[in-house]
Write a protein that holds these residues in place. Structure first.
Motif, PDB file in Angstrom:
ATOM      1  N   LYS A 384       0.822  -1.207   0.000  1.00 40.55           N
ATOM      2  CA  LYS A 384       0.000   0.000   0.000  1.00 40.55           C
ATOM      3  C   LYS A 384       0.858   1.260   0.000  1.00 40.55           C
ATOM      4  CE  LYS A 384      -3.677   0.031   2.553  1.00 40.55           C
ATOM      5  NZ  LYS A 384      -4.600   0.112   3.726  1.00 40.55           N
ATOM      6  N   ASP A 385       1.867   1.285   0.851  1.00 45.01           N
ATOM      7  CA  ASP A 385       2.692   2.490   0.972  1.00 45.01           C
ATOM      8  C   ASP A 385       3.431   2.795  -0.325  1.00 45.01           C
ATOM      9  OD1 ASP A 385       3.971   4.640   2.527  1.00 45.01           O
ATOM     10  OD2 ASP A 385       5.779   3.441   2.232  1.00 45.01           O
ATOM     11  N   LEU A 387       2.692   1.786  -3.478  1.00 47.49           N
ATOM     12  CA  LEU A 387       1.778   2.163  -4.561  1.00 47.49           C
ATOM     13  C   LEU A 387       1.228   3.568  -4.364  1.00 47.49           C
ATOM     14  CD1 LEU A 387      -0.189  -1.174  -5.163  1.00 47.49           C
ATOM     15  CD2 LEU A 387       1.819  -0.280  -6.372  1.00 47.49           C
ATOM     16  N   LYS A 388       1.059   3.968  -3.110  1.00 51.20           N
ATOM     17  CA  LYS A 388       0.591   5.331  -2.847  1.00 51.20           C
ATOM     18  C   LYS A 388       1.700   6.361  -3.033  1.00 51.20           C
ATOM     19  CE  LYS A 388      -2.140   6.083   0.699  1.00 51.20           C
ATOM     20  NZ  LYS A 388      -2.718   6.028   2.072  1.00 51.20           N
ATOM     21  N   SER A 389       2.883   6.082  -2.477  1.00 49.38           N
ATOM     22  CA  SER A 389       3.945   7.095  -2.485  1.00 49.38           C
ATOM     23  C   SER A 389       4.671   7.189  -3.812  1.00 49.38           C
ATOM     24  CB  SER A 389       4.949   6.803  -1.367  1.00 49.38           C
ATOM     25  OG  SER A 389       5.593   5.557  -1.576  1.00 49.38           O
ATOM     26  N   SER A 392       1.282   7.152  -6.681  1.00 46.31           N
ATOM     27  CA  SER A 392       0.185   8.064  -6.342  1.00 46.31           C
ATOM     28  C   SER A 392      -1.192   7.426  -6.513  1.00 46.31           C
ATOM     29  CB  SER A 392       0.268   9.349  -7.188  1.00 46.31           C
ATOM     30  OG  SER A 392       1.479  10.021  -6.961  1.00 46.31           O
ATOM     31  N   LEU A 393      -1.277   6.106  -6.294  1.00 48.89           N
ATOM     32  CA  LEU A 393      -2.576   5.444  -6.332  1.00 48.89           C
ATOM     33  C   LEU A 393      -3.358   5.781  -5.058  1.00 48.89           C
ATOM     34  CD1 LEU A 393      -1.856   1.857  -7.722  1.00 48.89           C
ATOM     35  CD2 LEU A 393      -2.440   3.939  -8.973  1.00 48.89           C
ATOM     36  N   SER A 394      -4.661   5.858  -5.201  1.00 48.81           N
ATOM     37  CA  SER A 394      -5.502   6.162  -4.051  1.00 48.81           C
ATOM     38  C   SER A 394      -5.781   4.900  -3.245  1.00 48.81           C
ATOM     39  CB  SER A 394      -6.826   6.764  -4.510  1.00 48.81           C
ATOM     40  OG  SER A 394      -7.605   5.778  -5.185  1.00 48.81           O
ATOM     41  N   GLU A 395      -6.265   5.099  -2.033  1.00 46.48           N
ATOM     42  CA  GLU A 395      -6.644   3.971  -1.179  1.00 46.48           C
ATOM     43  C   GLU A 395      -7.699   3.107  -1.873  1.00 46.48           C
ATOM     44  OE1 GLU A 395      -6.125   2.281   2.793  1.00 46.48           O
ATOM     45  OE2 GLU A 395      -5.465   4.309   2.300  1.00 46.48           O
ATOM     46  N   ASP A 397      -8.184   2.827  -5.152  1.00 50.55           N
ATOM     47  CA  ASP A 397      -7.555   2.104  -6.267  1.00 50.55           C
ATOM     48  C   ASP A 397      -6.885   0.825  -5.770  1.00 50.55           C
ATOM     49  OD1 ASP A 397      -8.266   4.049  -8.135  1.00 50.55           O
ATOM     50  OD2 ASP A 397      -6.398   5.176  -7.864  1.00 50.55           O
ATOM     51  N   ILE A 398      -6.147   0.936  -4.665  1.00 49.94           N
ATOM     52  CA  ILE A 398      -5.401  -0.208  -4.136  1.00 49.94           C
ATOM     53  C   ILE A 398      -6.356  -1.278  -3.621  1.00 49.94           C
ATOM     54  CG2 ILE A 398      -3.716  -0.933  -2.404  1.00 49.94           C
ATOM     55  CD1 ILE A 398      -2.556   1.945  -2.589  1.00 49.94           C
ATOM     56  N   GLN A 409      -2.277  -6.662   0.063  1.00 47.86           N
ATOM     57  CA  GLN A 409      -1.906  -5.574   0.989  1.00 47.86           C
ATOM     58  C   GLN A 409      -2.076  -6.007   2.435  1.00 47.86           C
ATOM     59  OE1 GLN A 409      -4.560  -2.196   1.060  1.00 47.86           O
ATOM     60  NE2 GLN A 409      -6.159  -3.337   0.027  1.00 47.86           N
TER      61      GLN A 409
END
Length: 409
Positions: A384-385, A387-389, A392-395, A397-398, A409
């Protein structure tokens, strides 16, 4: 992160040992390592136990000690590489990375669009390191390669083992997967050299490493002995082909390695042993003559050395500056005051086990020391971290990707 490679991000598509050893070393040097693993399964070596690490209640976790040996300082991201959307995620990550390390069979990643030719279109300055048994070219390129196989094919086992025809004679593999480890170290060298080239020219490149090539290269003096003489060296047990006495000897209560490197040291040994006249014998005065008359000298030394205890020999020979040492079991290795003084065992925080031991890095820097940022991660700990950082995927999206089994995740 402040290590010498803290400006580098590595996408690690490798598993087992050679590739993970390379990425762990790069991570020790400060590089950010994103380890891509199969959802629910992870790196094969997570299951290569027992032993497994224990949780804080003393129960086995899912992660074997084997996995823990080569995966610290990494972030675990679980993506299904077989799924098109998983492949797309990995390609998106590549655009944000400096290095890719993989150890799939030759051509194995092409069907996923994750081979070098495909990824360099996304990132032209990418350093892409492939580790295989036999390399990207040659008649064996498509064969699978394993450390034990390579130790045999690459000649190491032909010079490791006991000579003769007895029940204990014959070739023996090294007790560590040395071909894998050495290939991992050469991969680190190759990646850093390719990065230096990129810094000067802006060009990325494909680094092609083969376990067999590395094993042949690291035959060192044994290879040159053959190339210079035309005679293939054979099994010599614990003896050395070019130096005498340079081997293990039985004492009255253990075994000692005597590593005489020059004629002066041999004379000192003879004085300690009460056989000063031996150093004056024309058969033994020089190393070349000792090699020639090895079969006469070694029995004399064996008969003398076995009469005294190991600790006596070590104490007396160290005082005389004659290189020697005990043959330690691994428990004694980590109890050795020199090993302890060099911080070769470290403790790392772990979310399940509390603390886990790890073997320290041998690299000691005066200005940019190795950092032990994290223990080998549990599977998918950082999906999760990252893909987000990074992407820039959103919660949301993940979560949707996880529901479809594309990520864990």
């Amino acid at each position: 992160m402040s290590g010498p490679l803290s400006h580098i991000r590595v996408l690690d598509l490798s598993r087992i040992l050679a590739g993970p050893w390379a990425s762990q070393t790069l991570g020790d040097l400060g590089a950010e390592i994103i380890k891509i693993e199969r959802p629910q399964v992870g790196d094969d070596t997570r299951q290569w136990g027992p032993p497994y690490i224990k949780d804080e209640d003393g129960n086995d976790t899912r992660d074997a000690a084997y996995y823990m040996s080569a995966n610290r300082n990494k972030r675990s991201v679980a993506i299904d590489m077989a799924a098109p959307d998983g492949q797309a995620l990995i390609r998106d990550l590549v655009a944000h990375c400096d290095v890719v390390i993989e150890n799939f069979k030759v051509g194995g990643l092409k069907k996923y669009g994750l081979d070098y030719d495909s990824l360099k279109k996304i990132k032209p300055d990418l350093v892409y390191c492939s580790i295989t048994g036999f390399g990207q070219t040659g008649p064996y390129a498509n064969r699978a390669g394993y450390d034990f196989l390579i130790q045999g094919m690459g000649g190491l086992m032909s010079v490791t083992g006991q000579p003769g025809n007895g029940p204990e004679a014959g070739p023996v593999k090294v007790g560590v997967a040395l071909s894998d480890v050495m290939t991992g170290l050469y991969a680190v060298i190759g990646v850093q050299a390719a990065l230096a080239h990129r810094d000067r020219t802006g060009e990325g490149q494909h680094v092609d490493l083969a376990l067999l090539d590395v094993q042949v290269a690291t035959l060192a003096n044994q290879a040159m002995n053959y190339l210079a003489s035309g005679n293939a060296p054979g099994l010599m047990g614990n003896a050395h082909p070019n130096i005498v006495p340079y081997q293990a000897f039985a004492t009255s209560d253990g075994h000692m390695i005597l590593a005489v490197g020059n004629d002066n040291q041999f004379a000192k040994f003879c004085k300690v042993a009460g056989m000063a006249e031996l150093a004056e014998d024309e058969r033994f005065t020089t190393n070349a003559s000792r090699v020639k008359y090895r079969d006469e000298l070694v029995p004399i030394l064996r008969e003398r050395i076995v009469k005294d205890e190991l600790d006596w020999w070590i104490s007396q020979l160290e005082t005389a500056h004659v290189p020697c040492g005990p043959i330690n079991t691994i428990d004694r290795v980590f109890a050795d005051p020199q090993v302890q003084a060099r911080d070769m065992k470290v403790e790392l925080d772990h979310p399940v086990a509390g603390k886990v031991p790890s073997v320290g890095s041998p690299l000691k820097f005066s200005n940019s020391p190795v950092e032990y940022r994290n223990a080998p991660p549990v599977l998918a700990a950082d999906t999760k971290d990252v893909l987000k950082s990074v992407l820039s995927l959103s919660e949301d999206d993940i979560t949707k990707l996880a529901e479809r089994g594309i990520v864990q995740q």
